[in-house]
Design a protein around this motif. Structure first.
Motif, short mmCIF file in Angstrom:
data_model
loop_
_atom_site.label_atom_id
_atom_site.label_comp_id
_atom_site.label_asym_id
_atom_site.label_seq_id
_atom_site.Cartn_x
_atom_site.Cartn_y
_atom_site.Cartn_z
N VAL A 152 0.84 -1.20 0.00
CA VAL A 152 0.00 0.00 0.00
C VAL A 152 0.87 1.25 0.00
N VAL A 153 1.86 1.30 0.88
CA VAL A 153 2.71 2.50 0.98
C VAL A 153 3.48 2.74 -0.31
N ILE A 154 4.10 1.71 -0.86
CA ILE A 154 4.90 1.88 -2.08
C ILE A 154 4.00 2.07 -3.30
N GLY A 155 2.98 1.23 -3.43
CA GLY A 155 2.10 1.30 -4.61
C GLY A 155 1.37 2.61 -4.72
N TYR A 156 0.79 3.07 -3.63
CA TYR A 156 0.08 4.34 -3.65
C TYR A 156 1.05 5.52 -3.54
N GLY A 157 2.08 5.35 -2.73
CA GLY A 157 3.06 6.43 -2.55
C GLY A 157 3.75 6.82 -3.84
N LEU A 158 4.06 5.84 -4.67
CA LEU A 158 4.69 6.12 -5.96
C LEU A 158 3.79 7.02 -6.81
N ALA A 159 2.51 6.72 -6.83
CA ALA A 159 1.58 7.56 -7.60
C ALA A 159 1.56 8.98 -7.06
N ALA A 160 1.53 9.14 -5.73
CA ALA A 160 1.51 10.47 -5.13
C ALA A 160 2.75 11.26 -5.52
N VAL A 161 3.90 10.62 -5.46
CA VAL A 161 5.16 11.29 -5.81
C VAL A 161 5.16 11.69 -7.28
N VAL A 162 4.70 10.81 -8.15
CA VAL A 162 4.68 11.12 -9.58
C VAL A 162 3.73 12.28 -9.87
N TYR A 163 2.56 12.29 -9.23
CA TYR A 163 1.63 13.41 -9.45
C TYR A 163 2.27 14.73 -9.03
N VAL A 164 2.92 14.75 -7.89
CA VAL A 164 3.56 15.99 -7.43
C VAL A 164 4.69 16.40 -8.36
N LEU A 165 5.57 15.47 -8.72
CA LEU A 165 6.70 15.81 -9.57
C LEU A 165 6.26 16.28 -10.95
N VAL A 166 5.37 15.54 -11.58
CA VAL A 166 4.92 15.90 -12.92
C VAL A 166 4.10 17.19 -12.87
N GLY A 167 3.21 17.30 -11.90
CA GLY A 167 2.38 18.49 -11.78
C GLY A 167 3.21 19.75 -11.57
N HIS A 168 4.21 19.65 -10.72
CA HIS A 168 5.04 20.83 -10.46
C HIS A 168 6.00 21.11 -11.62
N ALA A 169 6.41 20.08 -12.34
CA ALA A 169 7.23 20.31 -13.54
C ALA A 169 6.42 21.05 -14.60
N VAL A 170 5.17 20.63 -14.80
CA VAL A 170 4.31 21.32 -15.76
C VAL A 170 4.03 22.74 -15.29
N ALA A 171 3.79 22.90 -14.00
CA ALA A 171 3.54 24.25 -13.45
C ALA A 171 4.77 25.14 -13.65
N GLY A 172 5.95 24.61 -13.42
CA GLY A 172 7.18 25.38 -13.63
C GLY A 172 7.34 25.78 -15.08
N TRP A 173 7.00 24.87 -15.98
CA TRP A 173 7.08 25.19 -17.41
C TRP A 173 6.10 26.31 -17.74
N LEU A 174 4.89 26.24 -17.17
CA LEU A 174 3.90 27.29 -17.42
C LEU A 174 4.34 28.62 -16.84
N TYR A 175 5.00 28.62 -15.69
CA TYR A 175 5.50 29.85 -15.08
C TYR A 175 6.51 30.55 -16.00
N ARG A 176 7.33 29.74 -16.68
CA ARG A 176 8.39 30.29 -17.53
C ARG A 176 7.88 30.78 -18.89
N ARG A 177 6.65 30.44 -19.23
CA ARG A 177 6.10 30.83 -20.54
C ARG A 177 5.87 32.30 -20.63
#
Length: 100
Positions: free
Chosen positions: A75-100
């Motif tokens: 549960v911790v690894i399976g769900y935790g991986l998804a949480a980490v990916v959402y944060v990393l990808v979401g903030h990477a996209v947000a950073g890209w949008l900030y720089r536009r």
């Protein structure tokens, strides 16, 4: 500076904030489920069931990616991986949008 550039930048900043907020909220739902699971919350409770269903849908792609003999680790690894990916990808996209 021309007005249209300032408006586009403001719009990009708002879009970036929105993307980061959505990513954080998705990760929060998943982390909340992990905590409820670890605290042995009553899965018959409607709120717990709702959080579990939402987290299962959000982490459906990652939950069985790795298998572990202990259920709590799964549960911790399976769900935790998804949480980490959402944060990393979401903030990477947000950073890209900030720089536009």
């Amino acid at each position: 500076m021309p007005t249209h550039t300032r408006v586009r930048t403001r719009g990009s900043n708002q879009a970036g904030r929105a993307v980061a907020l959505v990513a954080d909220m998705l990760a929060l739902v998943i982390v909340l489920w992990i905590l409820l699971y670890l605290l042995d919350a009553n899965q018959g409770n409607e709120l717990v069931a709702f959080v579990h269903d939402a987290a299962s849908w959000l982490a459906g792609w990652s939950y069985d990616l790795f298998t572990f003999s202990r259920e709590w680790v799964q549960v911790v690894i399976g769900y935790g991986l998804a949480a980490v990916v959402y944060v990393l990808v979401g903030h990477a996209v947000a950073g890209w949008l900030y720089r536009r």
